[in-house]
Enzyme design. Structure first.
Site, PDB file in Angstrom:
ATOM      1  N   ASN A 144       0.849  -1.191   0.000  1.00 40.79           N
ATOM      2  CA  ASN A 144       0.000   0.000   0.000  1.00 40.79           C
ATOM      3  C   ASN A 144       0.882   1.237   0.000  1.00 40.79           C
ATOM      4  O   ASN A 144       1.307   1.724   1.042  1.00 40.79           O
ATOM      5  CB  ASN A 144      -0.915  -0.013   1.231  1.00 40.79           C
ATOM      6  CG  ASN A 144      -1.969   1.090   1.171  1.00 40.79           C
ATOM      7  OD1 ASN A 144      -1.999   1.878   0.220  1.00 40.79           O
ATOM      8  ND2 ASN A 144      -2.816   1.139   2.180  1.00 40.79           N
ATOM      9  N   ASN A 149      -5.711   6.523  -1.318  1.00 43.08           N
ATOM     10  CA  ASN A 149      -6.633   5.997  -2.333  1.00 43.08           C
ATOM     11  C   ASN A 149      -7.315   4.698  -1.907  1.00 43.08           C
ATOM     12  O   ASN A 149      -7.998   4.062  -2.707  1.00 43.08           O
ATOM     13  CB  ASN A 149      -5.922   5.822  -3.691  1.00 43.08           C
ATOM     14  CG  ASN A 149      -4.805   4.779  -3.634  1.00 43.08           C
ATOM     15  OD1 ASN A 149      -4.733   3.971  -2.701  1.00 43.08           O
ATOM     16  ND2 ASN A 149      -3.931   4.785  -4.633  1.00 43.08           N
ATOM     17  N   ASP A 150      -7.148   4.308  -0.635  1.00 42.94           N
ATOM     18  CA  ASP A 150      -7.783   3.052  -0.191  1.00 42.94           C
ATOM     19  C   ASP A 150      -9.303   3.149  -0.324  1.00 42.94           C
ATOM     20  O   ASP A 150      -9.973   2.195  -0.684  1.00 42.94           O
ATOM     21  CB  ASP A 150      -7.434   2.751   1.273  1.00 42.94           C
ATOM     22  CG  ASP A 150      -5.955   2.446   1.455  1.00 42.94           C
ATOM     23  OD1 ASP A 150      -5.208   2.514   0.460  1.00 42.94           O
ATOM     24  OD2 ASP A 150      -5.549   2.145   2.598  1.00 42.94           O
ATOM     25  N   ASP A 171      -1.655  -0.924  -4.106  1.00 39.69           N
ATOM     26  CA  ASP A 171      -1.837  -0.045  -5.267  1.00 39.69           C
ATOM     27  C   ASP A 171      -0.590   0.017  -6.144  1.00 39.69           C
ATOM     28  O   ASP A 171       0.424  -0.633  -5.864  1.00 39.69           O
ATOM     29  CB  ASP A 171      -2.258   1.359  -4.803  1.00 39.69           C
ATOM     30  CG  ASP A 171      -1.388   1.872  -3.677  1.00 39.69           C
ATOM     31  OD1 ASP A 171      -0.173   1.603  -3.699  1.00 39.69           O
ATOM     32  OD2 ASP A 171      -1.926   2.532  -2.758  1.00 39.69           O
ATOM     33  N   ASP A 336      -7.167 -14.141 -19.539  1.00 38.05           N
ATOM     34  CA  ASP A 336      -7.943 -14.950 -18.607  1.00 38.05           C
ATOM     35  C   ASP A 336      -8.876 -15.891 -19.369  1.00 38.05           C
ATOM     36  O   ASP A 336      -9.305 -15.579 -20.474  1.00 38.05           O
ATOM     37  CB  ASP A 336      -8.773 -13.975 -17.751  1.00 38.05           C
ATOM     38  CG  ASP A 336      -9.523 -14.658 -16.645  1.00 38.05           C
ATOM     39  OD1 ASP A 336      -8.868 -15.308 -15.810  1.00 38.05           O
ATOM     40  OD2 ASP A 336     -10.764 -14.555 -16.607  1.00 38.05           O
ATOM     41  N   GLU A 365      -4.765 -18.620 -20.488  1.00 45.41           N
ATOM     42  CA  GLU A 365      -5.095 -19.555 -19.407  1.00 45.41           C
ATOM     43  C   GLU A 365      -6.079 -20.605 -19.927  1.00 45.41           C
ATOM     44  O   GLU A 365      -7.233 -20.295 -20.189  1.00 45.41           O
ATOM     45  CB  GLU A 365      -5.748 -18.798 -18.233  1.00 45.41           C
ATOM     46  CG  GLU A 365      -6.152 -19.722 -17.103  1.00 45.41           C
ATOM     47  CD  GLU A 365      -7.220 -19.133 -16.177  1.00 45.41           C
ATOM     48  OE1 GLU A 365      -7.210 -19.460 -14.990  1.00 45.41           O
ATOM     49  OE2 GLU A 365      -8.080 -18.350 -16.642  1.00 45.41           O
TER      50      GLU A 365
HETATM   51 CA    CA Z   1      -3.812   2.383  -1.327  1.00 46.58          CA
END
Ligand code: CA
Length: 620
Positions: A144, A149-150, A171, A336, A365
């Site tokens: 982090n 920005n959490d 991030d 994916d 994948e």
């Molecule tokens: Ca963050």
């Protein structure tokens, strides 16, 4: 938005006859979404199709007036809020120009479109290859770097560090802060789990439910931060591989509230869940019913299944990939659920990217243990049904499974799993271009797979770093990040990297608080990965292996100049390797250096090796 048009019309009427700049300012009140938002000149394929979304945009007339930009066609579809604008940029020069959306001769909207100049060498970029070691990182779970920005106002899910299914706050800044750690470990490429916007109500951290294909999730950073990260990584010798998903989007994707066309999605609105029977693409005896239910069924109820047979959606997805490659400077894509979308679109997508970037690489994948199923997709494979697989690389799930079980299962007989798996390489056009890996974000940690036995961890990872193919390691495996062996939820396999959060008592980055075993594994991986960096014989050398004997599995990597012998001793105690059967490789060798211990050997007829060990001999 519904009331915007009458107000806008009123303002336009009021402003009639007043100077052009003010008129233009008023007109831009209607701001359509245009995707891709900008593009480049000098692409091999001069065609560009813009998707325009705005209230009643289909009722406008599109005007483009820029030298070299040819407006080929404008297509209205069943939803009047969409237009598809086809441009030919064959003679276009870089610069900005206005796209006008007019009604009765007046501008309802003006979109300033930019054609950028491509960076020098963009088309010639080198994709990831067998000279690389790839590091897989889940961006929410690594570090982090920016606690601000959490939580982002307006986004549906808030951070919740108390729950592994919740967002943890990692991030792009956190990744950027630790690029030196990544390169110091000998890793030369990072594959990031998806980081496009996932504005879902819950469990959004994994990133596989895209809600905007052109926007980095603001909880990771901005598009520009992503680009800056890629640039800095490249300067430090680290390639960037982007995780993409064509099979589905998230149920909170913006277009779900205003679908462009009825056939944009499969089984919509009454969805069906896919069978996950991945034989459907290859099975020459399959019923259309089974094929359709596999390919068109939804992955899960919150991931609507995209209909790639819709030509507008197909173009949208292909252009989206090229946009990210060009904008960020990608060296590769990991696709994916490769086998779930329409397979003709997947072939067309690979061809188009190959045209623009001949040395690019894409890994798909296909989670299957059968080499025949994987090889069906690889470029150059001749298939009975005539399908031309265009994919260069696949995730080598069969080898992952073989190595894991060979180490985990009791006794030395299970080493045959590895031998038999690699003996199937004849099915692939290019086995050396497969991505080989001990684990990823969807399976228990490798440490847990091998019953938390550090010796077995080293044997497995050591093998993946020296066998044919492109090795990929999973973040945290190098410091034995662990979990209960029971699989209650995938999030167990995606714990935060120690040291990535302020106040973490243990740090994998600095070594603070690591146990001696954790340090030992980290040092072991660093040593081999750094050694591997300029070992051409490991990158491109041939492979010869021997049927397992006396509890050993061993293989050679060799070319005209160098030979390396890798020996796995699965015996519990020290054992003597008799090398008489290896004469076709050892004749002429005067000795060897073992790269992990640094020991040198002057005689090779018998080698005494510790129990449950891997040895990597450079032969003299
Ligand atoms: Ca963050």
């Amino acid at each position: 938005m519904k009331k915007a048009i009458p107000i806008l019309m009123l303002m336009l009427l009021t402003l009639q006859g007043i100077g052009a700049p003010r008129q233009r300012k008023a007109a831009t009140l209607l701001q359509p979404r245009v995707e891709p938002a900008f593009w480049w000149t000098g692409m091999k394929n001069p065609a560009l199709q813009l998707m325009v979304h705005g209230k009643d945009i289909a009722l406008t007339r599109v005007v483009v007036n820029h030298p070299g930009v040819l407006l080929k066609s404008v297509t209205a579809v069943e939803n009047p809020n969409y237009l598809f604008v086809d441009l030919d940029l064959g003679k276009a020069t870089p610069g900005k120009f206005d796209i006008l959306f007019q009604k009765e001769g007046k501008n309802l909207a003006v979109y300033s479109y930019e054609l950028k100049e491509r960076e020098a060498g963009s088309a010639e970029r080198q994709g990831f290859n067998s000279s690389d070691v790839m590091y897989l990182v889940m961006p929410d779970r690594f570090a982090n770097g920016n606690p601000d920005n959490d939580e982002v106002a307006g986004m549906k899910e808030k951070p919740n560090r108390a729950d592994l299914k919740g967002r943890q706050g990692g991030d792009i800044q956190g990744l950027r802060d630790h690029l030196d750690y990544i390169s110091g470990m000998g890793f030369t490429a990072v594959w990031l789990n998806p980081l496009l916007e996932n504005d879902m109500h819950e469990v959004s951290y994994h990133g596989y439910a895209t809600t905007d294909f052109y926007k980095v999730d603001p909880r990771y950073g901005s598009n520009e931060e992503y680009r800056a990260f890629a640039l800095e990584a490249r300067r430090k010798g680290i390639k960037l591989i982007m995780d993409m998903i064509f099979n589905h989007c998230g149920s909170e994707h913006w277009w779900m509230k205003d679908m462009p066309m009825a056939d944009w999605l499969n089984f919509y609105p009454d969805y069906k869940i896919t069978t996950h029977i991945r034989y459907a693409n290859q099975d020459i005896h399959a019923s259309d019913y089974d094929r359709k239910l596999f390919s068109d069924g939804w992955f899960v109820p919150v991931m609507p299944d995209l209909n790639q047979r819709n030509p507008y959606l197909a173009t949208y997805l292909i252009q989206n990939s090229i946009w990210w490659i060009e904008y960020v400077g990608l060296s590769g894509i990991r696709m994916d659920t490769y086998s779930y979308p329409d397979k003709e679109l997947m072939a067309a997508w690979n061809r188009r990217i190959g045209e623009e970037y001949p040395s690019f690489n894409i890994v798909g994948e296909e989670w299957h243990m059968n080499q025949a199923i994987l090889s069906y997709w690889q470029k150059g494979k001749t298939n009975l049904d005539g399908y031309q697989g265009e994919l260069r690389s696949l995730m080598d799930f069969p080898l992952q499974n073989a190595v894991s079980s060979a180490l985990r299962d009791e006794g030395t007989g299970a080493l045959m799993n590895i031998y038999e798996c690699l003996a199937n390489d004849f099915q692939y056009p290019e086995p050396e271009n497969l991505v080989v890996f001990p684990g990823n974000h969807d399976m228990p940690r490798f440490f847990v797979q091998v019953n938390k036995d550090v010796d077995l961890v080293k044997m497995g990872i050591g093998l993946f770093l020296t066998i044919r193919g492109i090795p990929q390691l999973y973040y945290g495996d190098e410091v034995l990040v662990s979990h209960d062996s029971t699989r209650d939820h995938d999030s167990q396999f995606r714990k935060c990297f120690p040291g990535g959060w302020a106040g973490d008592p243990v740090s994998g980055f600095t070594g603070k608080g690591l146990t001696s075993q954790e340090k030992e594994v980290q040092d072991f991986i660093r040593k081999i990965a750094l050694w591997r960096k300029d070992k051409k014989v490991i990158h491109t050398g041939k492979l010869m292996h021997f049927v397992p004997f006396d509890g050993f599995y061993l293989f050679f990597r060799y070319n005209d100049k160098e030979k390396v012998m890798v020996v796995l001793n699965k015996n519990n105690g020290e054992a003597v390797l008799k090398t008489d059967r290896l004469s076709e490789m050892l004749t002429g060798c005067s000795g060897a250096s073992e790269i992990i211990t640094g020991k040198t050997y002057s005689a090779l007829s018998e080698l005494t090796l510790p129990g449950k060990s891997i040895s990597v001999f450079e032969l003299h």
